[in-house]
Scaffold this motif. Structure first.
Motif, PDB file in Angstrom:
ATOM      1  N   ASN A   1      15.973   8.067  -2.491  1.00  0.00           N
ATOM      2  CA  ASN A   1      15.875   6.607  -2.321  1.00  0.00           C
ATOM      3  C   ASN A   1      16.854   5.875  -0.195  1.00  0.00           C
ATOM      4  O   ASN A   1      17.631   6.795   0.221  1.00  0.00           O
ATOM      5  CB  ASN A   1      16.983   6.299  -3.165  1.00  0.00           C
ATOM      6  N   LEU A   2      15.335   5.485   0.178  1.00  0.00           N
ATOM      7  CA  LEU A   2      15.759   5.240   1.687  1.00  0.00           C
ATOM      8  C   LEU A   2      16.900   3.710   2.112  1.00  0.00           C
ATOM      9  O   LEU A   2      16.161   3.719   3.329  1.00  0.00           O
ATOM     10  CB  LEU A   2      13.669   5.010   1.721  1.00  0.00           C
ATOM     11  N   ALA A   3      16.737   3.085   0.314  1.00  0.00           N
ATOM     12  CA  ALA A   3      17.714   2.420   1.423  1.00  0.00           C
ATOM     13  C   ALA A   3      19.571   2.841   0.676  1.00  0.00           C
ATOM     14  O   ALA A   3      20.072   1.506   1.205  1.00  0.00           O
ATOM     15  CB  ALA A   3      17.407   0.751  -0.674  1.00  0.00           C
TER      16      ALA A   3
ATOM     17  N   GLU B   1      16.348  -0.017  -4.042  1.00  0.00           N
ATOM     18  CA  GLU B   1      15.992   1.506  -3.746  1.00  0.00           C
ATOM     19  C   GLU B   1      14.674   1.101  -3.014  1.00  0.00           C
ATOM     20  O   GLU B   1      14.160   0.297  -3.494  1.00  0.00           O
ATOM     21  CB  GLU B   1      15.597   2.293  -5.386  1.00  0.00           C
ATOM     22  N   LEU B   2      14.600   2.336  -2.673  1.00  0.00           N
ATOM     23  CA  LEU B   2      13.293   1.667  -1.822  1.00  0.00           C
ATOM     24  C   LEU B   2      12.642   3.522  -1.354  1.00  0.00           C
ATOM     25  O   LEU B   2      13.366   4.375  -0.963  1.00  0.00           O
ATOM     26  CB  LEU B   2      13.690   2.224  -0.295  1.00  0.00           C
ATOM     27  N   TYR B   3      11.113   3.295  -1.651  1.00  0.00           N
ATOM     28  CA  TYR B   3      10.945   4.711  -1.599  1.00  0.00           C
ATOM     29  C   TYR B   3       9.350   4.709  -0.819  1.00  0.00           C
ATOM     30  O   TYR B   3       8.576   3.448  -0.601  1.00  0.00           O
ATOM     31  CB  TYR B   3      10.015   5.183  -2.641  1.00  0.00           C
ATOM     32  N   HIS B   4       8.568   5.394  -0.862  1.00  0.00           N
ATOM     33  CA  HIS B   4       7.607   5.513   0.728  1.00  0.00           C
ATOM     34  C   HIS B   4       7.084   6.550   0.447  1.00  0.00           C
ATOM     35  O   HIS B   4       6.961   8.232   0.161  1.00  0.00           O
ATOM     36  CB  HIS B   4       7.711   5.488   2.221  1.00  0.00           C
ATOM     37  N   ARG B   5       5.978   6.398  -0.488  1.00  0.00           N
ATOM     38  CA  ARG B   5       5.456   6.563  -1.692  1.00  0.00           C
ATOM     39  C   ARG B   5       4.053   7.715  -0.880  1.00  0.00           C
ATOM     40  O   ARG B   5       4.052   8.920  -1.533  1.00  0.00           O
ATOM     41  CB  ARG B   5       4.233   6.538  -2.214  1.00  0.00           C
ATOM     42  N   PRO B   6       3.534   7.583   0.781  1.00  0.00           N
ATOM     43  CA  PRO B   6       2.683   8.892   0.646  1.00  0.00           C
ATOM     44  C   PRO B   6       3.461   9.928   1.119  1.00  0.00           C
ATOM     45  O   PRO B   6       3.171  10.745   0.685  1.00  0.00           O
ATOM     46  CB  PRO B   6       2.648   8.154   2.394  1.00  0.00           C
ATOM     47  N   SER B   7       5.207   9.800   1.682  1.00  0.00           N
ATOM     48  CA  SER B   7       5.920  11.640   2.148  1.00  0.00           C
ATOM     49  C   SER B   7       6.916  11.477   0.805  1.00  0.00           C
ATOM     50  O   SER B   7       6.965  12.278   0.737  1.00  0.00           O
ATOM     51  CB  SER B   7       7.071  10.843   3.582  1.00  0.00           C
ATOM     52  N   ASP B   8       6.861  10.552  -0.278  1.00  0.00           N
ATOM     53  CA  ASP B   8       7.504  11.043  -1.234  1.00  0.00           C
ATOM     54  C   ASP B   8       7.039  10.083  -2.863  1.00  0.00           C
ATOM     55  O   ASP B   8       7.845   9.435  -3.692  1.00  0.00           O
ATOM     56  CB  ASP B   8       8.843  10.493  -1.000  1.00  0.00           C
TER      57      ASP B   8
ATOM     58  N   ALA C   1      12.707   1.995   7.636  1.00  0.00           N
ATOM     59  CA  ALA C   1      13.201   1.028   5.902  1.00  0.00           C
ATOM     60  C   ALA C   1      13.923  -0.110   5.470  1.00  0.00           C
ATOM     61  O   ALA C   1      13.651  -0.874   4.800  1.00  0.00           O
ATOM     62  CB  ALA C   1      13.815   2.468   5.682  1.00  0.00           C
ATOM     63  N   ARG C   2      15.174  -0.283   7.200  1.00  0.00           N
ATOM     64  CA  ARG C   2      14.985  -1.672   6.911  1.00  0.00           C
ATOM     65  C   ARG C   2      14.220  -2.803   7.443  1.00  0.00           C
ATOM     66  O   ARG C   2      14.520  -3.910   6.186  1.00  0.00           O
ATOM     67  CB  ARG C   2      16.393  -1.785   7.808  1.00  0.00           C
ATOM     68  N   ALA C   3      13.328  -2.835   8.394  1.00  0.00           N
ATOM     69  CA  ALA C   3      12.233  -3.108   8.837  1.00  0.00           C
ATOM     70  C   ALA C   3      11.780  -4.196   6.896  1.00  0.00           C
ATOM     71  O   ALA C   3      10.877  -4.957   6.218  1.00  0.00           O
ATOM     72  CB  ALA C   3      11.634  -3.253   9.361  1.00  0.00           C
ATOM     73  N   VAL C   4      11.065  -2.784   6.435  1.00  0.00           N
ATOM     74  CA  VAL C   4      10.193  -2.927   5.482  1.00  0.00           C
ATOM     75  C   VAL C   4      10.684  -3.786   4.004  1.00  0.00           C
ATOM     76  O   VAL C   4      10.818  -4.179   3.555  1.00  0.00           O
ATOM     77  CB  VAL C   4      10.346  -1.257   4.061  1.00  0.00           C
ATOM     78  N   ILE C   5      13.571  -3.237   3.945  1.00  0.00           N
ATOM     79  CA  ILE C   5      13.834  -4.111   2.975  1.00  0.00           C
ATOM     80  C   ILE C   5      13.557  -5.818   3.202  1.00  0.00           C
ATOM     81  O   ILE C   5      13.350  -6.275   2.463  1.00  0.00           O
ATOM     82  CB  ILE C   5      14.581  -3.309   3.350  1.00  0.00           C
TER      83      ILE C   5
ATOM     84  N   ASP D   1       0.820  -1.167   0.059  1.00  0.00           N
ATOM     85  CA  ASP D   1       0.224  -0.029   0.125  1.00  0.00           C
ATOM     86  C   ASP D   1       0.876   1.071   0.332  1.00  0.00           C
ATOM     87  O   ASP D   1       0.382   1.920  -0.991  1.00  0.00           O
ATOM     88  CB  ASP D   1      -1.223  -0.021   1.098  1.00  0.00           C
ATOM     89  N   ASP D   2       1.745   1.340   0.917  1.00  0.00           N
ATOM     90  CA  ASP D   2       2.683   2.702   0.801  1.00  0.00           C
ATOM     91  C   ASP D   2       4.881   2.550   0.055  1.00  0.00           C
ATOM     92  O   ASP D   2       4.533   3.141   0.449  1.00  0.00           O
ATOM     93  CB  ASP D   2       2.787   2.611   2.626  1.00  0.00           C
ATOM     94  N   TRP D   3       4.427   1.290   0.343  1.00  0.00           N
ATOM     95  CA  TRP D   3       6.221   1.516  -0.413  1.00  0.00           C
ATOM     96  C   TRP D   3       6.248   1.093  -1.508  1.00  0.00           C
ATOM     97  O   TRP D   3       5.404  -0.365  -1.859  1.00  0.00           O
ATOM     98  CB  TRP D   3       6.852   0.589   0.831  1.00  0.00           C
TER      99      TRP D   3
END
Length: 508
Positions: free
Chosen positions: A449-451, A436-443, A458-462, A422-424
């Protein structure tokens, strides 16, 4: 496969609609249609017909394509499986397609593709269709026809030169200037064939139409350029933009605005054609028991990440697409949870009371179409009716991001795989190990690139999404290797007409 009377129909999904039935399904796909190009996703846009479908149907706010190109996305749309997953090829030749499943159940099937060379018999797309026409041969065999098909700038000059004459003739006739000088997008070919199929076919039926107007080059009828722009003169915008891009000149702000205007004009042109198709359903007396689904096969970039068109990237401008479903008898609404386009085949089968093929990867969205008000734990009213798995998308990139032709196997470049919830958005170059990692609601434009330096969240999402990507890459490589071992053809030479059409689309 036969129809299963125990499978719930659309009418069964909503107790208040016991008298509703779905006998037919029309699937409209639009090439290169990004979500924010139509008014259900951006109220500043002009797509009144699609807006009407959305108002009376269901809008999936987070629908994602499984690839950035037509041949990377359509295996999911018409066969509910990832590209390369069956034979190591970009086609559906060895897949169990939606048309095959429905045809085996006794449902009439018609498919009409506006000359996209990647949706032809070379890659297995007519399989299961009683009537199928790709219109590739409509490019024409003459030098003149081939030249115009491959040179949109020349076509724009012709549009400009003939526009005053056409407008005057239209006024004298008392009608609208709907048609471009050349039906290069084959919109009217598709429209006429689809309406003929509806008129000539007894229920039940499945109809698929694919529009190409929104694909480069954008050459809409002048009236639609004027309709979406702020001036009375429109064709000069097409001329200027096509001239600069065809000559490889720098795309400045003016050219970019013109390209966006042309793109929105093609969206409006398709929207009008869909309206005429819906009118044909009404005229044939089948509108009240026909479900209509609309989706983009992938998006389009306007320098969101440095390029135009749809090169091998997996950002939202190329992967976030519209998905709208209008089902008679169902109230619909907006669905916030993430869905992939591989849900289309099982959803269509479900609507028509036919069992899904066991080989399909997607799950039916029918439970989410009823507008169920019981919220899930996430607060999404339809969340309990949606799959929890992230949506996975794929592309293959050669040495240069703009390298042509389109890769047709995993060996043609580095494999990129993304996973979205939903968000990532998590994107990985699997071969190079770049993440690469992006949080779409804020970006929402995916710029940070939060990775690079991930925090704990972010680490937990990765850690959650990376195994999904790895498993998908492993699946594709295993299937590709198996296909190579048994000698499956992955790159047969295409015929001359097909090559001409691919070149006209920019794929040399």
């Amino acid at each position: 496969m036969t129809a299963d009377s125990s499978t719930p129909s659309a009418a069964d999904a909503d107790a208040s609609s016991d008298d509703a039935t779905v006998s037919n399904v029309v699937l409209v796909t639009v090439d290169s249609l990004r979500a924010d190009a139509v008014s259900p996703y951006d109220t500043a846009r002009q797509s009144p017909v699609i807006d009407g479908l959305a108002n009376s149907g269901t809008v999936f706010d987070r629908a994602f394509a499984t690839g950035n190109w037509t041949p990377f996305s359509f295996p999911s749309i018409l066969a509910s499986e990832p590209v390369f997953a069956r034979s190591g090829d970009i086609g559906v030749d060895e897949s169990v397609t939606l048309a095959e499943v429905l045809s085996d159940a006794g449902i009439a099937t018609g498919g009409f593709n506006a000359a996209n060379g990647f949706l032809t018999d070379h890659w297995g797309y007519p399989d299961g269709f009683d009537e199928f026409e790709p219109f590739v041969t409509s490019v024409g065999s003459s030098v003149y026809s081939r030249y115009l098909a491959a040179h949109p700038t020349v076509e724009a000059w012709i549009q400009l030169a003939t526009s005053p004459v056409r407008r005057l003739a239209s006024k004298l006739r008392g009608d609208d200037d709907d048609r471009p000088f050349l039906d290069a997008s084959r919109m009217f070919d598709v429209e006429d064939a689809a309406i003929g199929f509806v008129d000539d076919t007894d229920e039940p039926f499945f109809l698929w139409v694919h529009y190409m107007d929104t694909h480069t080059p954008y050459v809409p009828a002048p009236r639609y350029i004027r309709e979406v722009s702020d001036g009375i003169v429109g064709t000069h915008r097409m001329l200027h933009a096509h001239t600069r891009t065809s000559l490889g000149l720098e795309v400045g702000e003016r050219t970019l605005r013109e390209l966006r205007t042309l793109y929105q004009a093609t969206v409006r042109q398709v929207d009008a054609s869909i309206g005429r198709l819906l009118d044909a359903l009404t005229d044939a007396g089948v509108a009240d028991d026909t479900a209509v689904l609309l989706a983009g096969d992938h998006g389009e970039e306007f320098q969101d990440h440095g390029h135009l068109a749809h090169y091998p990237k997996l950002y939202d401008e190329l992967i976030h697409v519209p998905l709208v479903a209008e089902v008679p008898g169902l109230d619909g609404g907006r669905v916030d949870g993430h869905v992939g386009l591989d849900a289309i085949p099982p959803t269509v089968a479900d609507l028509l009371g036919v069992d899904s093929a066991p080989e399909w990867h997607g799950e039916s969205l029918l439970p989410a179409l009823g507008g169920d008000d019981a919220p899930s734990e996430s607060g999404d009213p339809n969340g309990d009716a949606l799959p929890d798995d992230p949506v996975v998308s794929v592309t293959v990139r050669g040495e240069d991001v703009t390298q042509q032709p389109i890769p047709r196997s995993l060996s043609d470049g580095d494999l990129f795989v993304s996973a979205r919830d939903d968000d990532w958005t998590y994107i990985e170059n699997v071969d190079a190990g770049e993440r690469e990692l992006y949080h779409r609601p804020s970006d929402p434009t995916q710029q940070e690139n939060l990775a690079v330096d991930p925090d704990a969240e972010a680490r937990a999402v990765i850690d959650r999404l990376a195994p999904v990507v790895d498993d998908h890459a492993k699946l594709l490589r295993e299937r590709g290797a198996a296909a190579a071992e048994r000698g499956a053809a992955t790159d047969d030479e295409v015929d001359e007409d097909l090559e001409a059409r691919l070149e006209a689309l920019g794929y040399k």
